[in-house]
Design an enzyme around this catalytic site. Sequence first.
Site, short mmCIF file in Angstrom:
data_model
loop_
_atom_site.label_atom_id
_atom_site.label_comp_id
_atom_site.label_asym_id
_atom_site.label_seq_id
_atom_site.Cartn_x
_atom_site.Cartn_y
_atom_site.Cartn_z
N GLU A 268 42.16 31.06 16.32
CA GLU A 268 40.90 30.32 15.89
C GLU A 268 39.70 30.72 17.04
O GLU A 268 39.18 29.66 16.98
CB GLU A 268 41.39 28.98 16.65
N GLY A 285 41.70 29.42 20.65
CA GLY A 285 40.08 28.74 19.95
C GLY A 285 39.09 29.13 21.01
O GLY A 285 39.25 29.14 21.87
N SER A 288 36.95 35.62 21.40
CA SER A 288 36.40 36.45 20.65
C SER A 288 37.07 37.99 20.77
O SER A 288 37.26 38.67 21.34
CB SER A 288 35.22 36.25 20.98
N ASP A 326 44.72 35.99 29.16
CA ASP A 326 44.39 34.80 29.49
C ASP A 326 43.07 34.42 29.26
O ASP A 326 41.89 34.68 29.25
CB ASP A 326 44.71 34.65 31.06
N GLY A 334 34.75 48.92 30.06
CA GLY A 334 34.44 48.59 31.49
C GLY A 334 34.56 47.42 32.78
O GLY A 334 33.67 48.22 33.88
N LYS A 362 39.67 51.11 34.38
CA LYS A 362 38.86 50.72 33.66
C LYS A 362 39.54 50.21 32.09
O LYS A 362 40.39 50.73 31.81
CB LYS A 362 37.66 51.91 33.09
N GLN A 376 43.32 36.21 35.74
CA GLN A 376 42.14 36.87 36.53
C GLN A 376 42.49 36.13 37.42
O GLN A 376 42.55 34.74 37.50
CB GLN A 376 40.71 35.69 35.92
N ASN A 377 42.23 36.21 39.12
CA ASN A 377 42.68 35.77 40.57
C ASN A 377 41.80 34.70 40.67
O ASN A 377 40.30 34.96 41.15
CB ASN A 377 42.98 37.00 41.62
N SER A 378 41.73 33.17 40.33
CA SER A 378 40.84 32.03 40.89
C SER A 378 40.64 32.01 41.80
O SER A 378 39.33 31.54 42.17
CB SER A 378 41.86 30.53 40.20
#
Length: 399
Positions: A268, A285, A288, A326, A334, A362, A376-378
Site C-alpha cells: 500500500e 499505506g 516509502s 511504526d 543517519g 546511526k 518514536q517517543n511521543s
Amino acid sequence: MEIIKTEDEFKTLINDIKTNTPNYKDPIAFGICRVDLGQLNLDKVLQATYPVVNWNENFGSAAIFIKALMEQGVEIDFNESEVIANVNLAFLESCLKAFTPYADEAYGDAHKNIQVISTLYNQIKENGMIDGEFRVCFLFADEALKSVEATYLKLYAMSLAKVELRSINLNGAFGALPNVAWSNGTPIELDYLREYEIELKFSGEYPHIDFVDKFPRFLQHIIPADNTRILDTSKVRFGAQLAAGTTVMPGASYINFNAGTTGVSMVEGRISSSAIVGDGSDVGGGASILGVLSGTDGNPISVGKNCLLGANSVCGIPLGDGCIIDAGIAILEGTKIGIYPEELKKIQEANPGLTMEGEVFKGKQLAGLNGLHFRQNSMTGEITASRSTREVKLNEELH
C-alpha cells in the site's frame, strides 16, 4: 534449410551450426518481438512486445534462429552485446523446416518458440506485415542497453522472474527508450501529436492519453499469477517483479522497475527502483522504501520476511526479518536511534554473532538486523529500537 525429419537429425544440425559457425556462442537471452514504429519517424521503434522470452535456455532454438538469419544474408557479430534482425517469411519457413520433429508436440507449455514461429508464419501469410514489424533480438553479453528491443527483452525477463531483481545490467535503459504518449497500450510520438494537433482535434480523433512515460505499465505486457492482485494499472511499472500472492492496493502504492516482492506481500506504499520486499511483509499505506537515488548512498534496500512498514513511514536502510517501523517515522542511514541496554541484549540474541556497544546508534549501523521495532517517543520525540515482540502476519484470505 532442408526439412529435418528426426530428433537425431535436429541434434546433429545444432551441433553443426555451433561447430562450423565462426566465433559462435550461445546468447544469454533471445526472443521474437513485434515492434510499434513511430507515426512520424517510421524507422523509430517505440515499443517491443515479446510473447516468449528465453533467458539462458533453449539454446537449440537460438541456433536455428541464427542459422535461418545467416541463410538470409544476415551477419551475426557474436562479439556485440545486442544483435537485432528483421523477421520475414523465408526466415520463418527455414525455422519450421528445422523444427519439424517437434511440431506435433508444440502446444500448451511445450516448445513455446515453435509456437511463436508457427503462429507468426500463419499470421503473416493471412494478413501480411509492415516491413520491419517483427524482429528477433539476441543478447550475447549483459552490458549497458543500446536499443528498445534489447531493453524490453531485459524488462520482460525481470517482470517474468527469469532473472532476480538487481541481477542484470539495466544501464542505458532511459537513454534507449523514447518518451511517448500511451493510449490504450499504444505508444504515440509526442511530435506526431504536436504536428497534427489541429487535424486530430477538429476531426474528433485526438486520442485519449493515459500517461506519458518511457516505460509502459506492467499489465500492458505481463499476465500475473492467479493469486496476484493489482487494483490500479498505474501502480506497477513494467520491469517490476511481483511474486505470486502479492496484492498492490490503489492510492499511495507504487512499484518501480527493477523492484518488487519475493513472496506473498501487501503493498500500500512505495517500493522505489532497486528495493525488494520479502515474503509475508506489509508495506503500509503511504509508506516509502527509498531507492538508490533517494539518500541511500547508492546502497539498495531489501526488506526481509514478515516485516511491517507502518503507514507513512520511510525505510532508508535494509531490514532483516521480523522488523517493524511504526507509522509516520523515518529510519534513514543517519537517523540517531536509541537502544536501551536490556533491549540491546535481546537484539543481540536475535542476531547471533552481533557485537554492539553503546546506547545511541546511526540507522546505518542497524542495517540488515532481524527483529527490530522502531518507535518514536511521543513525549520526547526520541526514536528508539527495541526487540520486536509482535508477529507480522498477513490475512491469508486476502492473498
